[in-house]
Design a protein around this motif. Sequence first.
Motif, PDB file in Angstrom:
ATOM      1  N   ASN A 135      -6.737 110.769 -26.503  1.00  0.00           N
ATOM      2  CA  ASN A 135      -8.010 111.090 -27.156  1.00  0.00           C
ATOM      3  C   ASN A 135      -8.999 109.935 -27.119  1.00  0.00           C
ATOM      4  N   ARG A 136      -8.802 108.994 -26.213  1.00  0.00           N
ATOM      5  CA  ARG A 136      -9.756 107.893 -26.100  1.00  0.00           C
ATOM      6  C   ARG A 136      -9.725 107.315 -24.695  1.00  0.00           C
ATOM      7  N   ILE A 227     -20.541 108.123 -33.850  1.00  0.00           N
ATOM      8  CA  ILE A 227     -21.481 108.972 -33.119  1.00  0.00           C
ATOM      9  C   ILE A 227     -21.131 110.430 -33.379  1.00  0.00           C
ATOM     10  N   SER A 228     -22.127 111.188 -33.829  1.00  0.00           N
ATOM     11  CA  SER A 228     -21.992 112.637 -33.887  1.00  0.00           C
ATOM     12  C   SER A 228     -22.676 113.208 -32.654  1.00  0.00           C
ATOM     13  N   ALA A 229     -21.912 113.916 -31.836  1.00  0.00           N
ATOM     14  CA  ALA A 229     -22.437 114.453 -30.575  1.00  0.00           C
ATOM     15  C   ALA A 229     -22.377 115.975 -30.600  1.00  0.00           C
ATOM     16  N   GLY A 230     -23.012 116.543 -31.614  1.00  0.00           N
ATOM     17  CA  GLY A 230     -23.022 117.986 -31.771  1.00  0.00           C
ATOM     18  C   GLY A 230     -22.034 118.434 -32.827  1.00  0.00           C
ATOM     19  N   PRO A 231     -22.016 119.725 -33.135  1.00  0.00           N
ATOM     20  CA  PRO A 231     -21.132 120.255 -34.174  1.00  0.00           C
ATOM     21  C   PRO A 231     -19.659 119.931 -33.906  1.00  0.00           C
ATOM     22  N   ASN A 234     -17.096 114.223 -33.165  1.00  0.00           N
ATOM     23  CA  ASN A 234     -17.312 112.907 -33.750  1.00  0.00           C
ATOM     24  C   ASN A 234     -16.578 111.857 -32.929  1.00  0.00           C
ATOM     25  N   LEU A 235     -17.310 110.824 -32.577  1.00  0.00           N
ATOM     26  CA  LEU A 235     -16.783 109.763 -31.735  1.00  0.00           C
ATOM     27  C   LEU A 235     -16.888 108.420 -32.439  1.00  0.00           C
ATOM     28  N   SER A 236     -15.996 107.526 -32.077  1.00  0.00           N
ATOM     29  CA  SER A 236     -16.073 106.127 -32.485  1.00  0.00           C
ATOM     30  C   SER A 236     -16.287 105.288 -31.239  1.00  0.00           C
ATOM     31  N   LEU A 237     -17.227 104.338 -31.315  1.00  0.00           N
ATOM     32  CA  LEU A 237     -17.474 103.413 -30.210  1.00  0.00           C
ATOM     33  C   LEU A 237     -17.361 101.992 -30.740  1.00  0.00           C
ATOM     34  N   VAL A 302     -13.856 104.091 -26.682  1.00  0.00           N
ATOM     35  CA  VAL A 302     -14.483 105.313 -27.193  1.00  0.00           C
ATOM     36  C   VAL A 302     -13.358 106.281 -27.571  1.00  0.00           C
ATOM     37  N   THR A 303     -13.380 106.705 -28.841  1.00  0.00           N
ATOM     38  CA  THR A 303     -12.321 107.576 -29.371  1.00  0.00           C
ATOM     39  C   THR A 303     -12.908 108.875 -29.868  1.00  0.00           C
ATOM     40  N   CYS A 304     -12.288 109.961 -29.505  1.00  0.00           N
ATOM     41  CA  CYS A 304     -12.664 111.280 -30.028  1.00  0.00           C
ATOM     42  C   CYS A 304     -11.875 111.509 -31.313  1.00  0.00           C
ATOM     43  N   LEU A 305     -12.569 111.608 -32.434  1.00  0.00           N
ATOM     44  CA  LEU A 305     -11.917 111.659 -33.744  1.00  0.00           C
ATOM     45  C   LEU A 305     -11.558 113.089 -34.118  1.00  0.00           C
TER      46      LEU A 305
END
Length: 305
Positions: A135-136, A227-231, A234-237, A302-305
């Motif tokens: 996931n990252r 980072i919110s990239a749409g509904p 949520n990402l962490s950078l 970059v992680t997809c939360l």
Amino acid sequence: MSAARDPIEIIHSKSGAKCTIYPYGAHLTSYVTSSGEELLFLSRDAILDGSRPIRGGIPLCFPQFGQPDRSMPQHGFLRNNYWGEVRGSRVDCDEHAGISMELSLVDAINARGGAWGDDTKYDVRCTYAVKIYANRFETSIVIDNLGEEEFRFQVLLHNYFLVRDGTALNGEVCNVIGLGGYNVHDKVSGERRVLDAENFAVTVPKDRIIDREYAPPSGVIDLDLSISAGPSRNLSLKASGTVDGIPVPVSGVVWNPHRDNAKAMIDFGDDQYLDMICVEPGLLTDVPPLGGGKVASFTQIVTCL
């Protein structure tokens, strides 16, 4: 090193996460999580034949960001060259999969501009490593000054993130948090100010381009953003860098071309500004010169939360 020019697909066998890298520019154009979620935006009109830099994914910027030196290509020359795969660098283990690419200045074209011209006095090798997890993903660039002359530089990872459901202009679901206290330079208006709210959310304006550089306040070194990239995306950078082993403050850039600028670009879909936001970490200000025989490094996670 091999000189292949076809895109390279890396798959993490254990999780199913995968990515695509083009040797032209060592350009990461896709990262898909183990759950099948694409995190990177690639323009439907991107030109992939090596005739121009690829629009989307993660272009590499070095030794300049933008075009302060007008005699050199915009964002430097890394994204304008074919990179070689480092032999033996591919890995696919339980934790991650990955690959490394390499480019030496002596092999580069379009490396013109001042001391970076054809008769350059510099001897530089750049190595770019990509690692993917369930996931990252992590991308790291190492800059080796193999010569004797020091040089000044900037380096930046120009991330295009895919925004779900065309909601880039909806600040409730598309925003960047973590830039409170940073010094803002609006490259469109020329305005300079300081963000004073710790949890201030940077959003894409509904009526105009956003092109802003955020320099960290005194004492802040690493970049840590949400980072919110749409509904429900949520990402962490997180990003950090060093020059000769010494940590260097990391800046951030937020960019979206909006409607008029999107229409003016031949390699960008007219309506695709709704589908992306660029959040770009870089070493841009207060970067010490890289001395002869010294090494600089820059890494993002970059992680997809």
